[in-house]
Design a protein around this motif. Sequence first.
Motif, PDB file in Angstrom:
ATOM      1  N   ALA A 107       0.873  -1.202   0.110  1.00 41.42           N
ATOM      2  CA  ALA A 107       0.004   0.104   0.056  1.00 41.42           C
ATOM      3  C   ALA A 107       0.832   1.191   0.058  1.00 41.42           C
ATOM      4  O   ALA A 107       0.560   2.285  -0.637  1.00 41.42           O
ATOM      5  CB  ALA A 107      -0.874  -0.042   1.132  1.00 41.42           C
ATOM      6  N   THR A 154       0.804   4.094  -2.727  1.00 44.43           N
ATOM      7  CA  THR A 154       0.569   5.451  -2.565  1.00 44.43           C
ATOM      8  C   THR A 154       1.623   6.354  -3.252  1.00 44.43           C
ATOM      9  O   THR A 154       1.391   7.442  -3.765  1.00 44.43           O
ATOM     10  CB  THR A 154       0.409   5.651  -1.398  1.00 44.43           C
ATOM     11  OG1 THR A 154      -0.860   4.760  -0.545  1.00 44.43           O
ATOM     12  CG2 THR A 154       0.055   7.209  -0.766  1.00 44.43           C
ATOM     13  N   MET A 202      -6.899  -0.099  -2.607  1.00 47.44           N
ATOM     14  CA  MET A 202      -6.198   0.629  -3.832  1.00 47.44           C
ATOM     15  C   MET A 202      -6.964   0.852  -4.987  1.00 47.44           C
ATOM     16  O   MET A 202      -6.662   1.764  -5.532  1.00 47.44           O
ATOM     17  CB  MET A 202      -4.983  -0.262  -4.017  1.00 47.44           C
ATOM     18  CG  MET A 202      -3.899  -0.493  -2.780  1.00 47.44           C
ATOM     19  SD  MET A 202      -2.441  -1.473  -3.132  1.00 47.44           S
ATOM     20  CE  MET A 202      -3.066  -3.138  -3.040  1.00 47.44           C
TER      21      MET A 202
END
Length: 385
Positions: free
Chosen positions: A217, A221, A365
């Motif tokens: 994650a 990002t 996501m």
Amino acid sequence: MAKMEEFGEEVADFVRRVAELKSARSVPTDDLGTVLDAAIFELDHVADKLRPLYERLAADGHLGGGAPDRDEQRLLRAIFQRLPLPVALVDRESVVRRMNFAAAGFTGARAGYATGRPLTGFLLHADRVAFRSQTAAVARGEGDRSLTVHLQRNPHVPHRAILTALRPGAEPRTAVLVVLQPGTRPADSGGPPQDTFRASAPDLGEATRHAARMDLADAMTTALLTAPAGDRAGVLERAAGVLHPRFADWVIADEGAARQRRTTVLGPTDAPVGDVLAQAPAACPLVVEAARGGAPTLQVRPEDPDSFGRDSSGAPVLVRAQVTSLLCVPLRGRSDGPVEGVLTLFRSGARLAFSMAEAQAVDVMSRHIALAMTRGAGGRASDRA
């Protein structure tokens, strides 16, 4: 409940007939008398049958429940949520309708994510057929059942699942109440017996997998925040690069919804990547369903080899890619927003299948990817020629 269903069917039929009468307003003037007679007949039907049926239901307490009924329902919901044992309410197909707090913590997925998805997705593949079969039997009224199951998050510990039929007042069909009785670690597993629901020792394997999801994650990002604004295809390419190969053996990205185009395909070095890239997204049933706003799809050992279409040679893509598990998620920034694209992930060979926790991470996501695609863009790709 039978009276309520009868009343609902009568009202639905009446609404359909009224719609037919409205469409008959264009008939010639000479025939309006027949239409008027039909309308009067329908009004008589409401007065003579539907209204008395409504009054009987209201007298029996089936309609317009008062404050005491609502208070009792709120109390029962609170009791359900606060039960110390993991409890879930499922339908005859094992799809979760409700899940209490204990069950959410026990399975490792939040209740809102589990609702609408099969409870079997949390179980090992070997236990799923038996669980579905026993759930269907209970829903048919064949009596309570119990069986031993194993959760994906802790496959070495057996748990007892107790199934009983339940007919909630607001539900039209019989539901199945599932109580998961936490098991204990087998004596020969190399460790002392312990209650897994109240285990004091951490699960190192689960902690490692959780750390890997957090790292993924973080990488996603970073890639999305540094992507150029307005470059939709570039965002998809960056996202695919993060997921391949650390998370999935294949990453396939399709942009748009009404008019899709395949922008990125990443796969093993010796795989037919070119054939999958040349495939039309409209020929992939899973992609088409996701583009229409469907829910994310998680499949382990897909049963339908044609669910992702065929390549130029006529071979099913799932067979040729040796897919053992897949995730197909729509890219949508808001739950009620438009679909910006579809992301499909394959795992093949001896690699572990996607888990529900991993599917939940990809679902999160996917929203971030959709938001990055629309950042600074003049419009959706599906709306541009």
